[in-house]
Design a protein around this motif. Structure first.
Motif, PDB file in Angstrom:
ATOM      1  N   ARG A  57       5.775   5.949  45.099  1.00 46.54           N
ATOM      2  CA  ARG A  57       6.596   7.115  45.435  1.00 46.54           C
ATOM      3  C   ARG A  57       6.060   7.820  46.673  1.00 46.54           C
ATOM      4  O   ARG A  57       6.816   8.495  47.379  1.00 46.54           O
ATOM      5  N   PHE A  58       4.753   7.666  46.947  1.00 40.06           N
ATOM      6  CA  PHE A  58       4.105   8.414  48.016  1.00 40.06           C
ATOM      7  C   PHE A  58       3.461   7.541  49.094  1.00 40.06           C
ATOM      8  O   PHE A  58       3.158   8.042  50.169  1.00 40.06           O
ATOM      9  N   TYR A  59       3.223   6.261  48.804  1.00 36.73           N
ATOM     10  CA  TYR A  59       2.494   5.402  49.739  1.00 36.73           C
ATOM     11  C   TYR A  59       3.241   4.087  49.954  1.00 36.73           C
ATOM     12  O   TYR A  59       3.866   3.558  49.044  1.00 36.73           O
ATOM     13  N   PRO A  65       0.126   6.389  53.665  1.00 37.57           N
ATOM     14  CA  PRO A  65       1.074   7.343  53.090  1.00 37.57           C
ATOM     15  C   PRO A  65       2.433   7.292  53.784  1.00 37.57           C
ATOM     16  O   PRO A  65       2.537   6.967  54.966  1.00 37.57           O
ATOM     17  N   LEU A  68       5.498  12.594  55.551  1.00 42.13           N
ATOM     18  CA  LEU A  68       5.512  13.838  54.777  1.00 42.13           C
ATOM     19  C   LEU A  68       6.666  14.749  55.214  1.00 42.13           C
ATOM     20  O   LEU A  68       7.420  15.242  54.395  1.00 42.13           O
ATOM     21  N   LEU A 107       8.892  12.957  52.697  1.00 44.22           N
ATOM     22  CA  LEU A 107       8.669  13.158  51.271  1.00 44.22           C
ATOM     23  C   LEU A 107       8.990  14.579  50.822  1.00 44.22           C
ATOM     24  O   LEU A 107       9.524  14.786  49.730  1.00 44.22           O
ATOM     25  N   TRP A 111      11.510  15.241  47.785  1.00 46.00           N
ATOM     26  CA  TRP A 111      11.082  15.880  46.541  1.00 46.00           C
ATOM     27  C   TRP A 111      11.775  17.222  46.338  1.00 46.00           C
ATOM     28  O   TRP A 111      12.056  17.614  45.196  1.00 46.00           O
ATOM     29  N   VAL A 168      -0.078  14.506  51.899  1.00 45.81           N
ATOM     30  CA  VAL A 168       0.548  13.776  50.792  1.00 45.81           C
ATOM     31  C   VAL A 168      -0.212  14.069  49.499  1.00 45.81           C
ATOM     32  O   VAL A 168       0.402  14.226  48.441  1.00 45.81           O
ATOM     33  N   ILE A 172       1.357  15.377  46.000  1.00 44.93           N
ATOM     34  CA  ILE A 172       1.158  14.693  44.719  1.00 44.93           C
ATOM     35  C   ILE A 172       0.702  15.697  43.660  1.00 44.93           C
ATOM     36  O   ILE A 172       1.174  15.667  42.519  1.00 44.93           O
TER      37      ILE A 172
END
Length: 182
Positions: A57-59, A65, A68, A107, A111, A168, A172
């Motif tokens: 989901r992040f990397y 990563p 962002l 991200l 999110w 990131v 998280i």
């Protein structure tokens, strides 16, 4: 996961339940489970360390990563890129640039949208009570009012926390600390 080595060089990777061939000999899938450490070592087989993992989901990969913040895209020469739309060129339909800049969502945007979707889904369960109150002046139960306020407050808190993230890893931590009312 096991590896077959020629001296110190890894030649072949083998999962625990796979048949394999090595030096002209075929080994059944169960051989790895039933063989002793000495038998494995005799053919040059060693257990490999686990493959590194990452939160997809992040990397994109280990230590890589995802973006962002949102980014306005540019071509190789640094010229701004625009969203393409169907237009006309010399009387023929063709894809042409619009006035809207091409933006890759980071991200934080993704999110924030997810948090809003979650809040909207949770609120939708009792929206009919709000409509009933507006249309017929029927009271909304106090526990529903309290829960709706908690959902809105958590959504606001998360949106602000996500916007404040500079790494990131910080994102998280925010995503992992969601506190939606049940």
């Amino acid at each position: 996961m096991f590896g077959l080595f020629d001296s110190e060089t890894l030649v072949k990777r083998i999962s625990g339940d796979s048949d394999f061939e090595w030096n002209g000999i075929k080994y059944p899938a169960i051989w790895i489970r039933r063989s002793t450490p000495e038998e494995k070592a005799a053919i040059g087989m060693r257990e490999l360390p686990p493959e590194p993992t990452w939160d997809e989901r992040f990397y994109w990969g280990v230590g890589n990563p995802k973006l962002l913040n949102d980014r306005e895209e540019s071509d190789e020469q640094g010229n701004p890129m625009y969203v393409k739309v169907l237009g006309m060129v010399d009387g023929e339909p063709a894809m042409v640039d619009s006035a809207e800049r091409l933006v890759t969502k980071g991200l934080k945007s993704q999110w924030t949208a997810q948090v809003k979707t979650t809040a909207g889904s949770m609120l939708a369960q009792t929206d009919w009570m709000v409509v009933r109150k507006a249309e017929r002046n029927v009271a909304i139960p106090a526990d529903v009012v309290t829960k709706r306020a908690a959902i809105v407050a958590e959504c606001d808190r998360l949106e602000a926390a996500i916007a404040a993230c500079t790494t990131v890893e910080a994102l998280i931590a925010v995503v992992g600390a969601q506190g939606w009312p049940s």
